[in-house]
Design a protein around this motif. Structure first.
Motif, PDB file in Angstrom:
ATOM      1  N   ASP A   1       0.811  -1.215   0.000  1.00  0.00           N
ATOM      2  CA  ASP A   1       0.000   0.000   0.000  1.00  0.00           C
ATOM      3  C   ASP A   1       0.847   1.269   0.000  1.00  0.00           C
ATOM      4  O   ASP A   1       0.381   2.340   0.356  1.00  0.00           O
ATOM      5  N   GLY A   2       2.112   1.134  -0.388  1.00  0.00           N
ATOM      6  CA  GLY A   2       2.967   2.321  -0.495  1.00  0.00           C
ATOM      7  C   GLY A   2       3.351   2.932   0.828  1.00  0.00           C
ATOM      8  O   GLY A   2       3.602   4.141   0.909  1.00  0.00           O
ATOM      9  N   THR A   3       3.433   2.125   1.882  1.00  0.00           N
ATOM     10  CA  THR A   3       3.739   2.664   3.210  1.00  0.00           C
ATOM     11  C   THR A   3       5.127   2.263   3.711  1.00  0.00           C
ATOM     12  O   THR A   3       5.493   2.600   4.830  1.00  0.00           O
ATOM     13  N   VAL A   4       5.884   1.559   2.883  1.00  0.00           N
ATOM     14  CA  VAL A   4       7.219   1.105   3.285  1.00  0.00           C
ATOM     15  C   VAL A   4       8.265   1.849   2.468  1.00  0.00           C
ATOM     16  O   VAL A   4       8.107   2.049   1.257  1.00  0.00           O
ATOM     17  N   ILE A   5       9.324   2.265   3.120  1.00  0.00           N
ATOM     18  CA  ILE A   5      10.415   2.972   2.447  1.00  0.00           C
ATOM     19  C   ILE A   5      11.638   2.067   2.490  1.00  0.00           C
ATOM     20  O   ILE A   5      12.124   1.718   3.570  1.00  0.00           O
ATOM     21  N   THR A   6      12.123   1.681   1.329  1.00  0.00           N
ATOM     22  CA  THR A   6      13.231   0.728   1.239  1.00  0.00           C
ATOM     23  C   THR A   6      14.493   1.431   0.778  1.00  0.00           C
ATOM     24  O   THR A   6      14.496   2.121  -0.247  1.00  0.00           O
ATOM     25  N   TYR A   7      15.559   1.216   1.537  1.00  0.00           N
ATOM     26  CA  TYR A   7      16.873   1.778   1.201  1.00  0.00           C
ATOM     27  C   TYR A   7      17.865   0.628   1.059  1.00  0.00           C
ATOM     28  O   TYR A   7      17.925  -0.252   1.926  1.00  0.00           O
ATOM     29  N   GLY A   8      18.649   0.659  -0.008  1.00  0.00           N
ATOM     30  CA  GLY A   8      19.666  -0.360  -0.206  1.00  0.00           C
ATOM     31  C   GLY A   8      19.452  -1.114  -1.501  1.00  0.00           C
ATOM     32  O   GLY A   8      18.591  -0.767  -2.318  1.00  0.00           O
ATOM     33  N   LYS A   9      20.235  -2.156  -1.678  1.00  0.00           N
ATOM     34  CA  LYS A   9      20.190  -2.938  -2.913  1.00  0.00           C
ATOM     35  C   LYS A   9      18.998  -3.886  -2.897  1.00  0.00           C
ATOM     36  O   LYS A   9      18.798  -4.639  -1.941  1.00  0.00           O
ATOM     37  N   ALA A  10      18.228  -3.835  -3.979  1.00  0.00           N
ATOM     38  CA  ALA A  10      17.006  -4.630  -4.036  1.00  0.00           C
ATOM     39  C   ALA A  10      17.273  -6.119  -3.901  1.00  0.00           C
ATOM     40  O   ALA A  10      16.436  -6.868  -3.387  1.00  0.00           O
TER      41      ALA A  10
END
Length: 274
Positions: free
Chosen positions: A90-99
């Motif tokens: 639902d677009g509420t997570v922010i991901t940082y780093g290599k997928a």
């Protein structure tokens, strides 16, 4: 740490003899605070207010603070605009780093939480370095419940501004996130409610203050999204901030009321990743 009592900060003076009345009083206070911490684990939504004599305030569970009514902060019931680069169902997570990182570090935070600030200032560089090295990717899950307990709207307004930064890019979000914690006001001071202050802090992130970013912060474009992010936090089952999980396993990143040093954080990660 939200929902844990704050341990008095060292004064910088030489340690007192064990028989000193002041030290005995401090020890008694710390013991009482630890007892309150144990009780707080059974109570939903507790937070810390006050300085050396921290008091614990119970918050109502599952109720997000509604932003609205004043110009420049947005309205909780406005149109939902999800920033670019947001993730999760639902677009509420922010991901940082290599997928393609083999592990996932989940961090649950509230921008107004003093223990979150302590974790970030103590271990933030190490947390990022491990992500940049590909050890794991970071998933940020952010909350705004401190607004409800302490009054004000700083958590929500800061999160909405972070959404505007995320819209500019994940790296911009991460840099702005770090600047917020480096300049975190006392939790009793609702400093992050001032959008002009947030814009001043954004000036520390090279290239962030585009016209679109400034307008989004001033208009509260991402305030409804911030509300959605907080609702997702509520559904997570996490009962305190900061909470850190690696591949679903909780890491004990605090010991004796203080964030563990970077080398201990790294050791905790290695225990899980092998």
């Amino acid at each position: 740490m939200t929902k844990q009592p704050r341990t008095p900060r060292p004064s910088g003076n030489a340690p007192r003899p064990s028989g000193d009345p002041g030290r005995r009083a401090a020890t008694a206070q710390m013991r009482a605070e630890r007892e309150r911490a144990e009780r707080s684990a059974r109570i939903r939504r507790r937070t810390v207010i006050g300085g050396a004599t921290a008091a614990v305030l119970a918050l109502a569970a599952g109720v997000a603070f509604a932003v609205g009514g004043s110009s420049g902060h947005g309205a909780a019931d406005g149109p939902l605009v999800v920033p670019a680069n947001a993730g999760g169902a639902d677009g509420t997570v922010i991901t940082y780093g290599k997928a393609d990182a083999p592990h996932t570090l989940e961090i649950y935070e509230d921008f107004r939480c003093p223990y979150c600030g302590q974790l970030e200032t103590t271990d933030g560089k190490t947390i990022q370095q491990l992500a940049d090295a590909g050890t794991y990717k970071i998933e940020y899950h952010l909350a705004t419940f401190l607004d409800q307990g302490l009054g004000g709207k700083g958590s929500r307004t800061a999160l909405a501004a972070a959404g505007a930064a995320l819209n500019e890019g994940v790296d911009k979000f991460k840099q702005f996130h770090d600047v917020l914690y480096a300049n975190q006001p006392d939790e009793r001071n609702d400093g992050f409610a001032d959008v002009n202050h947030l814009l001043d802090l954004a000036g520390q992130v090279p290239g962030l203050k585009t016209d679109a970013f400034v307008k989004a912060v001033q208009d509260g474009t991402y305030a409804p999204w911030a509300g959605q992010v907080d609702k997702a936090f509520e559904k997570s089952g996490v009962t305190g901030t900061p909470t850190v999980k690696l591949d679903g396993q909780k890491l004990e990143v605090f010991a004796d009321g203080a964030a563990v040093p970077p080398e201990q954080f790294t050791a905790l990660v290695k225990q899980v990743t092998g």
